[in-house]
Each structure stands twice: as structure tokens, then as C-alpha cells.
Enzyme design. Structure first.
Site, PDB file in Angstrom:
ATOM      1  N   TYR A 168      -3.862   3.985  10.812  1.00 55.79           N
ATOM      2  CA  TYR A 168      -3.516   4.876  11.605  1.00 55.79           C
ATOM      3  C   TYR A 168      -4.747   5.292  12.349  1.00 55.79           C
ATOM      4  O   TYR A 168      -5.252   5.261  13.675  1.00 55.79           O
ATOM      5  CB  TYR A 168      -2.697   5.956  11.772  1.00 55.79           C
ATOM      6  CG  TYR A 168      -2.147   6.748  12.585  1.00 55.79           C
ATOM      7  CD1 TYR A 168      -2.277   5.490  13.652  1.00 55.79           C
ATOM      8  CD2 TYR A 168      -1.146   7.886  12.372  1.00 55.79           C
ATOM      9  CE1 TYR A 168      -1.529   5.995  15.123  1.00 55.79           C
ATOM     10  CE2 TYR A 168      -0.540   8.181  13.673  1.00 55.79           C
ATOM     11  CZ  TYR A 168      -0.838   7.344  14.719  1.00 55.79           C
ATOM     12  OH  TYR A 168      -0.355   8.232  16.168  1.00 55.79           O
ATOM     13  N   SER A 169      -5.836   6.235  11.431  1.00 53.99           N
ATOM     14  CA  SER A 169      -7.124   6.060  11.959  1.00 53.99           C
ATOM     15  C   SER A 169      -7.653   4.850  12.784  1.00 53.99           C
ATOM     16  O   SER A 169      -8.481   5.241  13.556  1.00 53.99           O
ATOM     17  CB  SER A 169      -8.058   7.016  10.697  1.00 53.99           C
ATOM     18  OG  SER A 169      -9.105   6.766  11.562  1.00 53.99           O
ATOM     19  N   ASP A 220       0.790  -1.164  -0.165  1.00 52.02           N
ATOM     20  CA  ASP A 220       0.351   0.302   0.368  1.00 52.02           C
ATOM     21  C   ASP A 220       1.325   1.535   0.299  1.00 52.02           C
ATOM     22  O   ASP A 220       0.358   2.341  -0.310  1.00 52.02           O
ATOM     23  CB  ASP A 220      -1.097   0.102   1.357  1.00 52.02           C
ATOM     24  CG  ASP A 220      -1.560  -1.114   1.380  1.00 52.02           C
ATOM     25  OD1 ASP A 220      -2.287  -1.265   0.353  1.00 52.02           O
ATOM     26  OD2 ASP A 220      -2.913  -1.014   1.499  1.00 52.02           O
TER      27      ASP A 220
END
Length: 297
Positions: free
Chosen positions: A197-198, A80
Site C-alpha cells: 500500500y505504501s 502474500d
């Protein structure tokens, strides 16, 4: 089955110093894919840093601007992170991207390396699902002057230094004061970044079809500071009020050091990233596979 795409950009993993074994493995995979594309009638152009890093020779080479000008498809072989990097750069040219996963998770590089010979032919012939992803345009303003400008596909993160305490951040939406937040930091994520990360900081999953951002505090001092979903037509401003060694990260691939009074502004970019997926693909297929949800019947 012949390809409807005439010129295909081939982009692989590259780093400043790639271990020899990894470079050899990447080169072998890229050579195999390049031969496969040539047999489908495509002219293959290798991204310049990919060629230099892996030692892939014997094919035309171009930088990102050259790829954008001449190629009508990008084939990304990596993880990614590789897709994030090239996606931001090629978005302005409207070049669609197909991802072959040579990394770990692969939320946006969703074709397994060992399956590409089966999956790619119908896609190259025009049988695919197109998936548009919004980009975030972020700027760092210091004394009303722009000192840093970047695009992000996943997230913009303002956080504290590694050895310092919490930061205090003033948040505004379209010029309207929202709150002063004391926390380890603040994540502003796109739907694409809602699985990154969220998510680990407690944020919700956002379907890519939702025209929104999610604002997620990192370890907030006040527990009532919770994630909030905002319209992506809004401009969000995050001002550093207090805290030492703070920084702003953009997809965790570029970084700007912040001073007190610096303002990070984020708005929707005019460009979108175009992903192509196998026919029948849905976002929920990705969630089930990558998050190991019970598939049921």
C-alpha cells in the site's frame, strides 16, 4: 536428495468460505507437495485451518502453536496474504518459511508453483539464502488502556471512514511532536510493506536490510506532507484528533475502530520472520520480476 528438515509444516490458502473449485485446486496442489516432501524424508504436518478448509486428509494436523513447537520449517502455498498471516504467528517460534506462489504478485512467496520440484530439493538440503524481516508491534491506547494489540509485517494504516471526510492525526516520534496532518490517512510501513500500500500511495522502496520504517500520508491536504523514513528503533505514535469512522488496520487483516483521542503506538517487535530463498536469490531479482523493470544485460 534428502532434507535436513525433519518436520515440515504445510500451510495453504484458507478462508471462512472457500469456493469448491478453489478448495479442490488447493487440495490437489497441497497433496502433490506433501508427497514430494515425504519422498525427501520429511514428516509433513498440515496446519489445522488449511486441512479443514481444503479437505486435506490422511496427514497429521496441528494448530499454529503445535507447528511452532514441533516443526523446523514451514512451507507456505498461496499468496502474500497467506504468508503475512502465518509469518506473524510463527515468528515467535523462529520457524523459517519458504513460499510457493499460488497467488498473483508473490513478493514474499517467490517460488512458482510449477517450479517447486526443481527449486526445492537443494533448499531442503541446506542450500538457501536466509532473509530476516522485522515485525511491527502495534497497540491502540484509549484513556491509557490498551484496547487492541497486534503484529504487522507489512504496515499499520490509520484511515478515514468510507463515507467521511479527512482525518486529522497528531504524529509523535519517541515522544517528540512531529506534526498534525490532515489527510485521508497515514501508512506506517516496514521495508517488506514498502512494496504494498505504501508504494501505491507514493512511498519509496526500502531494502529489507534497512533498519527503518516509512511514514506515508494518504492524499494529504498539505502537499508538502511527504513520506519520511524513520529508524525502526523509534516508537511512533499516531493520535486521532478529528474525523469520523476512522480505523486502524494491521496488514489489512485485522482492524480496530478508533475514537477521538485514541493513540496508535508502533514499535519494533522482538521477533523477526525468517524467509528462505533459493541460493543466489537477491531482493533485486524480486523487484525486477514483480515490478517489470527492464532487466538489461
Amino acid at each position: 536428495m534428502k532434507s535436513i528438515f525433519r518436520q515440515v509444516a504445510l500451510i495453504g490458502k484458507y478462508h471462512a468460505a472457500v469456493p469448491p473449485a478453489l478448495a479442490a485446486s488447493s487440495r490437489a496442489a497441497l497433496e502433490d507437495i506433501a508427497n514430494f516432501l515425504a519422498q525427501a524424508g520429511c514428516e509433513v504436518v498440515v496446519e489445522r485451518d488449511t486441512a479443514a478448509s481444503t479437505g486435506l486428509n490422511g496427514l497429521p494436523v496441528a494448530d499454529v502453536a503445535g507447528l511452532g513447537a514441533q516443526c523446523d520449517l514451514g512451507l507456505v502455498v498461496g499468496g502474500d496474504g497467506t504468508m503475512l498471516g502465518i509469518g506473524r504467528q510463527l515468528a515467535q517460534y523462529g520457524v523459517p518459511l519458504i513460499g510457493i506462489n499460488q497467488g498473483r504478485l508473490g513478493f514474499i512467496t517467490d517460488i512458482a508453483l510449477d517450479a517447486y520440484r526443481t527449486v526445492l530439493p537443494p533448499m531442503l538440503a541446506g542450500e538457501y539464502e536466509e532473509d530476516l524481516r522485522s515485525l511491527m508491534h502495534a497497540r491502540v491506547l484509549r484513556d491509557e488502556q490498551c484496547v487492541f494489540d497486534a503484529l504487522a509485517m507489512n504496515d499499520v494504516v490509520v484511515n478515514r471512514g468510507a463515507t467521511s471526510g479527512m482525518v486529522e492525526l497528531r504524529v509523535e516520534v519517541d515522544g517528540h511532536f512531529v506534526a498534525n496532518q490532515r489527510a485521508d490517512g497515514l501508512i506506517m510501513a516496514s521495508p517488506t510493506g514498502s512494496t504494498a500500500y505504501s508504494l501505491s500511495a507514493g512511498g519509496p522502496l526500502l531494502h529489507p536490510g534497512i533498519a527503518g520504517w516509512v511514514l506515508v500520508p494518504i492524499a494529504p491536504h498539505t502537499l508538502s506532507n511527504r513520506p519520511i523514513v524513520l529508524p525502526d528503533a523509534a516508537e511512533i505514535t499516531i493520535e486521532l484528533v478529528a474525523g469520523r469512522d476512522a480505523s486502524a488496520n494491521f496488514d489489512m487483516q485485522s482492524l480496530a475502530s478508533l475514537l477521538h483521542g485514541d493513540r496508535v503506538t508502533v514499535r519494533r517487535s522482538q521477533h523477526k520472520v525468517r524467509f528462505l530463498h533459493p541460493k543466489g536469490w537477491t531482493y533485486f531479482d524480486t523487484l525486477r520480476k514483480k515490478l517489470h523493470w527492464n532487466e538489461g544485460q
